[in-house]
Design an enzyme around this catalytic site. Structure first.
Site, PDB file in Angstrom:
ATOM      1  CG  ASP A  86      -2.055   0.956   1.151  1.00 58.04           C
ATOM      2  OD1 ASP A  86      -1.803   2.165   0.982  1.00 58.04           O
ATOM      3  OD2 ASP A  86      -3.208   0.514   1.258  1.00 58.04           O
ATOM      4  CG  PHE A 123      -7.878   6.169  -4.111  1.00 56.76           C
ATOM      5  CD1 PHE A 123      -7.546   4.837  -4.277  1.00 56.76           C
ATOM      6  CD2 PHE A 123      -7.891   6.682  -2.826  1.00 56.76           C
ATOM      7  CE1 PHE A 123      -7.226   4.033  -3.192  1.00 56.76           C
ATOM      8  CE2 PHE A 123      -7.573   5.889  -1.728  1.00 56.76           C
ATOM      9  CZ  PHE A 123      -7.245   4.556  -1.910  1.00 56.76           C
ATOM     10  CE1 TYR A 136      -7.884  10.384 -11.019  1.00 58.37           C
ATOM     11  CE2 TYR A 136      -9.080  11.621 -12.690  1.00 58.37           C
ATOM     12  CZ  TYR A 136      -8.207  10.602 -12.345  1.00 58.37           C
ATOM     13  OH  TYR A 136      -7.650   9.825 -13.322  1.00 58.37           O
ATOM     14  CE  LYS A 148      -4.426   9.853 -11.400  1.00 52.71           C
ATOM     15  NZ  LYS A 148      -4.052   8.730 -12.253  1.00 52.71           N
TER      16      LYS A 148
END
Length: 338
Positions: free
Chosen positions: A66, A91, A156, A160
């Site tokens: 993880d 994610f 999100y 990134k």
């Protein structure tokens, strides 16, 4: 979270290999298969929160690890001579990122820093990153090239973009060799039907349409029919997952000569109505449709300029007909294994 740069000697128990973080997921598992088919030795590390153990090719070694657990990352690097990393372990649910931004910043940004720290401790300086066209935000023009401003509109996309910026800083300071691949709408499944797309929840249009055709959903909901497009529905760039896998291998093979960011898309825009019509043609069945109002933040057109991928990676997508993409997805839906 330690950012120590102390160097540990390689534990040369096993041959040089590629570490695929998040390799039990949709795009990761297809990339693993592609690499193995071409003679690469692969170790897959995944926490199985969203990935599927069944999707991992049995020719690869699998370890549960993880990004949030530096000790688990250290075990992976200590037990294998890692040559390079492909990072799919962020994610990726846009709506969830809005509702749970802490989860996304913690895993995507802090987790990537943990991964980079482990790489530095073990002397690994090559990484290919699964980035996204969501870093661009609302398009100012199409097709979108790499010079387009980056103004992501959700956590999100912002995570990134932050990771891309971290890579650029590590490149300047520590000599990190990296490629961030900004891809558009991943679609399709392996041509041999061995692995495919299986998300919970499912948010991608093509599998949702196919599930409606199969009767697993009451209908597919189309958001907005009054966009400034030929048929009034949104246009997107659908890129086959095996083309994405090929691009990740080519990125690995070009890391010595190029670091930066590259769009991955077909450059072909397909509307929602065209997707539904193609799925009906492939399956020979009708798709029940419900029409609804537009969703906030959905641009009318979103498709790639992929000239840089062709120039830098010598990459050309194989799947350019949307029906061919959907055929592989339909085959998976009829025979899926997980």
């Amino acid at each position: 979270m330690s950012c120590s740069a102390e160097t540990h000697p390689y534990n040369k128990i096993k041959p040089s290999t590629i570490l695929i973080m998040g390799g039990a997921g949709y795009i990761g598992s297809h990339t693993v298969k592609h690499l193995l088919d071409r003679g690469y030795h692969c170790v897959v590390a995944d926490n199985l929160v969203y990935g599927h153990r069944e999707a991992v090719d049995p020719r690869a070694e699998f370890v549960e690890a993880d990004l949030s657990d530096p000790a688990s990352l250290d075990r992976v690097f200590a037990e294998h001579q890692i040559e390079a990393v492909i990072h799919f372990a962020a994610f990726a649910y846009v709506g969830e990122s809005v509702q749970e931004p802490q989860k996304y910043y913690q895993n995507n940004v802090c987790g990537t820093l943990n991964l980079l720290a482990a790489m530095r401790r073990y002397g690994v300086n090559k990484i290919v990153f699964s980035s996204t066209c969501a870093t661009y935000g609302e398009p100012e023009y199409t097709p979108i090239d790499e010079k387009h401003p980056q103004n992501p509109i959700n956590p999100y996309g912002r995570t990134k973009l932050m990771i891309e910026q971290v890579f650029a800083d590590y490149h300047r300071a520590y000599g990190l060799k990296y490629l961030a691949l900004r891809y558009f709408n991943a679609a399709g499944c392996s041509a041999d039907g061995s692995i495919g797309e299986s998300h919970t929840p499912e948010t991608h249009l093509i599998p949702l349409v196919l599930k409606a055709i199969k009767g697993e959903r009451a209908s597919i909901k189309v958001f907005g029919t009054d966009y400034d497009t030929p048929d009034g529905t949104c246009i997107r760039d659908y890129i086959h997952v095996e083309d994405l896998a090929q691009a990740h291998r080519l990125a690995l093979e070009h890391l010595e000569e190029y670091s930066g960011y590259i769009n991955l898309g077909t450059g072909i825009g397909t509307s929602v109505k065209e997707i539904i019509a193609a799925a009906e043609a492939v399956s020979g069945r009708k798709c029940p449709v419900d029409y609804a109002e537009r969703r906030p933040g959905d641009p009318a057109r979103l498709f790639a300029d992929n000239a840089k991928a062709k120039e830098v990676l010598d990459w050309v997508p194989v799947y350019t007909d949307i029906k061919d993409i959907i055929k592989t997805a339909w085959n998976w839906e009829l025979n899926k294994r997980y």
